[in-house]
Scaffold this motif. Sequence first.
Motif, PDB file in Angstrom:
ATOM      1  N   SER A 201    -112.066  78.044  52.969  1.00 54.49           N
ATOM      2  CA  SER A 201    -111.478  77.310  51.862  1.00 54.49           C
ATOM      3  C   SER A 201    -112.260  76.020  51.623  1.00 54.49           C
ATOM      4  N   PHE A 202    -112.314  75.578  50.373  1.00 50.40           N
ATOM      5  CA  PHE A 202    -112.990  74.311  50.076  1.00 50.40           C
ATOM      6  C   PHE A 202    -112.372  73.167  50.877  1.00 50.40           C
ATOM      7  N   ILE A 203    -111.106  73.289  51.216  1.00 54.13           N
ATOM      8  CA  ILE A 203    -110.408  72.244  51.964  1.00 54.13           C
ATOM      9  C   ILE A 203    -111.058  72.041  53.326  1.00 54.13           C
ATOM     10  N   ASP A 204    -111.552  73.142  53.907  1.00 50.42           N
ATOM     11  CA  ASP A 204    -112.133  73.094  55.246  1.00 50.42           C
ATOM     12  C   ASP A 204    -113.655  73.004  55.234  1.00 50.42           C
ATOM     13  N   PHE A 205    -114.256  72.949  54.061  1.00 53.51           N
ATOM     14  CA  PHE A 205    -115.717  72.923  53.998  1.00 53.51           C
ATOM     15  C   PHE A 205    -116.242  71.580  54.498  1.00 53.51           C
ATOM     16  N   ASP A 206    -117.175  71.623  55.438  1.00 54.39           N
ATOM     17  CA  ASP A 206    -117.696  70.414  56.080  1.00 54.39           C
ATOM     18  C   ASP A 206    -118.769  69.765  55.208  1.00 54.39           C
ATOM     19  N   ILE A 207    -118.495  68.585  54.717  1.00 59.02           N
ATOM     20  CA  ILE A 207    -119.459  67.866  53.884  1.00 59.02           C
ATOM     21  C   ILE A 207    -120.079  66.682  54.620  1.00 59.02           C
ATOM     22  N   ALA A 208    -119.810  66.580  55.911  1.00 58.43           N
ATOM     23  CA  ALA A 208    -120.226  65.394  56.678  1.00 58.43           C
ATOM     24  C   ALA A 208    -121.738  65.188  56.658  1.00 58.43           C
ATOM     25  N   ASN A 209    -122.504  66.284  56.650  1.00 58.00           N
ATOM     26  CA  ASN A 209    -123.958  66.163  56.741  1.00 58.00           C
ATOM     27  C   ASN A 209    -124.668  66.248  55.393  1.00 58.00           C
ATOM     28  N   LEU A 210    -123.912  66.306  54.313  1.00 58.88           N
ATOM     29  CA  LEU A 210    -124.534  66.373  52.994  1.00 58.88           C
ATOM     30  C   LEU A 210    -125.072  65.001  52.591  1.00 58.88           C
ATOM     31  N   LYS A 211    -126.178  65.033  51.836  1.00 60.49           N
ATOM     32  CA  LYS A 211    -126.840  63.797  51.428  1.00 60.49           C
ATOM     33  C   LYS A 211    -126.938  63.730  49.905  1.00 60.49           C
ATOM     34  N   CYS A 212    -127.486  62.624  49.427  1.00 54.17           N
ATOM     35  CA  CYS A 212    -127.509  62.386  47.985  1.00 54.17           C
ATOM     36  C   CYS A 212    -128.414  63.365  47.235  1.00 54.17           C
ATOM     37  N   ASN A 213    -129.335  64.043  47.947  1.00 52.40           N
ATOM     38  CA  ASN A 213    -130.186  65.025  47.275  1.00 52.40           C
ATOM     39  C   ASN A 213    -129.629  66.446  47.376  1.00 52.40           C
ATOM     40  N   ASP A 214    -128.401  66.575  47.863  1.00 54.06           N
ATOM     41  CA  ASP A 214    -127.724  67.866  47.886  1.00 54.06           C
ATOM     42  C   ASP A 214    -126.831  67.999  46.657  1.00 54.06           C
ATOM     43  N   PHE A 215    -126.246  69.176  46.480  1.00 49.22           N
ATOM     44  CA  PHE A 215    -125.527  69.448  45.237  1.00 49.22           C
ATOM     45  C   PHE A 215    -124.484  70.538  45.466  1.00 49.22           C
ATOM     46  N   ILE A 216    -123.295  70.334  44.892  1.00 51.53           N
ATOM     47  CA  ILE A 216    -122.229  71.333  45.005  1.00 51.53           C
ATOM     48  C   ILE A 216    -121.827  71.788  43.605  1.00 51.53           C
ATOM     49  N   TYR A 217    -121.878  73.098  43.392  1.00 53.13           N
ATOM     50  CA  TYR A 217    -121.355  73.676  42.154  1.00 53.13           C
ATOM     51  C   TYR A 217    -119.952  74.199  42.447  1.00 53.13           C
ATOM     52  N   ILE A 218    -119.001  73.794  41.596  1.00 51.19           N
ATOM     53  CA  ILE A 218    -117.583  74.083  41.834  1.00 51.19           C
ATOM     54  C   ILE A 218    -117.035  74.878  40.655  1.00 51.19           C
ATOM     55  N   ASP A 219    -116.731  76.134  40.893  1.00 51.91           N
ATOM     56  CA  ASP A 219    -116.216  77.012  39.834  1.00 51.91           C
ATOM     57  C   ASP A 219    -114.946  77.698  40.346  1.00 51.91           C
ATOM     58  N   PRO A 220    -113.839  76.964  40.379  1.00 56.03           N
ATOM     59  CA  PRO A 220    -112.604  77.502  40.956  1.00 56.03           C
ATOM     60  C   PRO A 220    -111.889  78.422  39.974  1.00 56.03           C
ATOM     61  N   PRO A 221    -110.829  79.088  40.412  1.00 54.51           N
ATOM     62  CA  PRO A 221    -109.960  79.775  39.450  1.00 54.51           C
ATOM     63  C   PRO A 221    -109.460  78.777  38.411  1.00 54.51           C
ATOM     64  N   TYR A 222    -109.364  79.205  37.173  1.00 55.88           N
ATOM     65  CA  TYR A 222    -108.901  78.328  36.105  1.00 55.88           C
ATOM     66  C   TYR A 222    -107.378  78.379  36.055  1.00 55.88           C
ATOM     67  N   LEU A 223    -106.776  77.248  36.310  1.00 54.41           N
ATOM     68  CA  LEU A 223    -105.319  77.172  36.398  1.00 54.41           C
ATOM     69  C   LEU A 223    -104.600  77.681  35.147  1.00 54.41           C
ATOM     70  N   PRO A 224    -105.092  77.410  33.925  1.00 49.56           N
ATOM     71  CA  PRO A 224    -104.359  77.882  32.744  1.00 49.56           C
ATOM     72  C   PRO A 224    -104.463  79.390  32.496  1.00 49.56           C
ATOM     73  N   SER A 225    -105.369  80.064  33.206  1.00 47.74           N
ATOM     74  CA  SER A 225    -105.575  81.485  32.932  1.00 47.74           C
ATOM     75  C   SER A 225    -104.626  82.333  33.763  1.00 47.74           C
ATOM     76  N   CYS A 226    -104.580  83.616  33.434  1.00 49.81           N
ATOM     77  CA  CYS A 226    -103.742  84.569  34.176  1.00 49.81           C
ATOM     78  C   CYS A 226    -104.612  85.640  34.815  1.00 49.81           C
ATOM     79  N   ALA A 227    -105.788  85.278  35.261  1.00 53.68           N
ATOM     80  CA  ALA A 227    -106.712  86.243  35.844  1.00 53.68           C
ATOM     81  C   ALA A 227    -106.204  86.752  37.182  1.00 53.68           C
ATOM     82  N   SER A 228    -106.827  87.846  37.647  1.00 54.25           N
ATOM     83  CA  SER A 228    -106.358  88.492  38.881  1.00 54.25           C
ATOM     84  C   SER A 228    -106.478  87.582  40.092  1.00 54.25           C
TER      85      SER A 228
END
Length: 312
Positions: A201-228
Amino acid sequence: MTYAKSLFDCSMCNEPAFINPPFNYTGSKFKLLPYLLPLFPKDIHTAIDLFCGGGSVGVNINAKKIILNDKQSELINIFKLFQVQSYENLLDSIFHIIDKFNLSKSDILGYEYYDCNSANGLSSYNKTGFTQLKESYNKNKNPLELFVLLIFSFNNQIRFNSKGAFNLPCGKRDFNKNMQEKLKQFVNVLQNKAIEFSSISFIDFDIANLKCNDFIYIDPPYLPSCASYNENGLWSESIELMLYDFMQILDSKGIRFAFSNVLFHKGVEHVLLQKWLDSNTHVKVHNLNFHYKNCNYQTKRAESKEVLITNY
């Protein structure tokens, strides 16, 4: 709040330059890649696709190291298998499963052999074998059997019920030449890029060693949608708020992120997201005015306002 000029021109929908994974994953951003990737940083050391799904964004990012993460471990296990087996061995194993469950091979024998046609598809022939394969997978959880299920399932999608059993019906298509070529390219990129996998889960993802030249793309389920992926309580307002907190932590640490979402969907405003944006006026909101009706992407009605939100 800064609004970037729309980057969208529907005449560019047939962009051929990207790797298209052999999954029809709900919420895939493959058709948005020509517009998303130019908005990503150019100097990425480690790129993390936090909700990677079928992997269409992650495998196409230009970075020294890529991490594909998704809470759905069944999907990640397929990726891991693809990374360590040659395409030729995978083909042999896939066709072995196809033969074992007496599923169609239209690329070899054609539709007429199965008393079917391309318009109506192959489901009438494959239904019995598909049901048997589904029972086998739900019993032994073999990742390659799951991939074959995805090939033959409705719209090539993946879905599990609340008990963890694969529960989609049989679809119209089979392991045709187009699917084989997608698999070949996907296996090649998994084996030739510096790609790692995780399934937390993103909640448990360790970001402690990430630096300013790293990058996270975040594409979660869309709350307003009714997808599976919103079924069975997999996404909720409370989880959405935790994701906003997670992004604010990233921001406080100087870690760059890009966040895909919608400001409204089918006429319903994403109130939580708008409230968060109003409280974080430094972020940039890039409007992706995608013409759904013309490009046939996810829905045939232009009722969603797709955006990419960045903190850089």
